[in-house]
Design an enzyme around this catalytic site. Structure first.
Site, PDB file in Angstrom:
ATOM      1  CB  SER A 157      -0.874   0.405   0.770  1.00  0.00           C
ATOM      2  OG  SER A 157      -1.224   1.238   1.213  1.00  0.00           O
ATOM      3  CE1 TYR A 163      -3.546  -2.620   5.219  1.00  0.00           C
ATOM      4  CE2 TYR A 163      -2.813  -0.784   4.557  1.00  0.00           C
ATOM      5  CZ  TYR A 163      -3.498  -1.968   4.709  1.00  0.00           C
ATOM      6  OH  TYR A 163      -4.093  -2.351   3.247  1.00  0.00           O
TER       7      TYR A 163
END
Length: 214
Positions: A67, A79
């Protein structure tokens, strides 16, 4: 894909499993950090190690879902942490696998929250009810509400064109010359990554602090 590769054995592995949540560092218990590391990082490593003999044998491909949040964080540091770690695992693996003819590719999507539903919206009440007494003594409900509104607004802006990410995954598996990294993101997201990569940390901190204050 089968029509392309059925005659050459085990060709491709896609590590796509991932979970996400929102919250400042002290808001999340250690058990949550352990769960995220287990799914987002160790899960991909376990799968890779299990299939590595076949991938080396057939000179296949390994694709990892990372990501752009590996470069910076806006309220979901847990995350970001796992994605930054998987990037470094991939960097080591990519170099090591060259001698076997195995290619390692990283997909770096921007905000596709509306496509994947990886992160459902969170209410301030949900967050507040999970906070420890120590954290409740430091933060107030109004601050938690502001953070929840901010993060949920980011989720609502996510792209619904998840096919763009799938297309990158397919290219990584089928292209004669796949890229090491596929950044599938909006221009403003790519600019954030550019600033993060090339400017001093103090500049990126200022940009993100400004964004968080809005």
């Amino acid at each position: 894909l089968l029509s392309h590769f059925s005659s050459i054995g085990f060709w491709g592995l896609v590590n796509n499993a991932g979970i996400s949540t929102f919250g400042e560092t002290g808001w999340l218990p250690m058990e949550t950090y352990e769960k995220f590391a287990d799914v987002n990082l160790l899960g991909s490593i376990r799968t890779t190690l299990a299939f590595l003999p076949l991938l080396r044998k057939y000179k296949g491909r390994i694709v990892f879902m990372s990501s752009i949040i590996a470069y910076f964080t806006l309220g979901n540091g847990i995350y970001s942490m796992t994605k930054a770690a998987i990037e470094k695992f991939c960097d080591a693996l990519r170099l090591e696998m060259k001698k076997f003819g195995v290619q390692v590719c990283i997909i770096q999507p921007g905000n596709y929250a509306r496509s994947t539903k990886i992160q459902p919206p969170l209410s301030a009440e949900e967050i507040w009810s999970e906070l420890s007494e120590e954290e409740k003594a430091v933060y107030n409900k109004e601050y938690v509400q502001e953070r929840a509104n901010f993060f949920n607004s980011i989720l609502s802006e996510g792209s619904a064109n998840g096919n763009e990410v799938v297309d990158a995954m397919v290219d990584a598996l089928t292209s004669p010359a796949p890229k090491a990294r596929y950044m599938v993101a909006k221009l403003k997201e790519k600019v954030l990554v550019f600033v993060c990569a090339l400017f001093p940390t103090v500049v990126m901190d200022s940009v993100l602090s400004y964004a968080l204050s809005k």
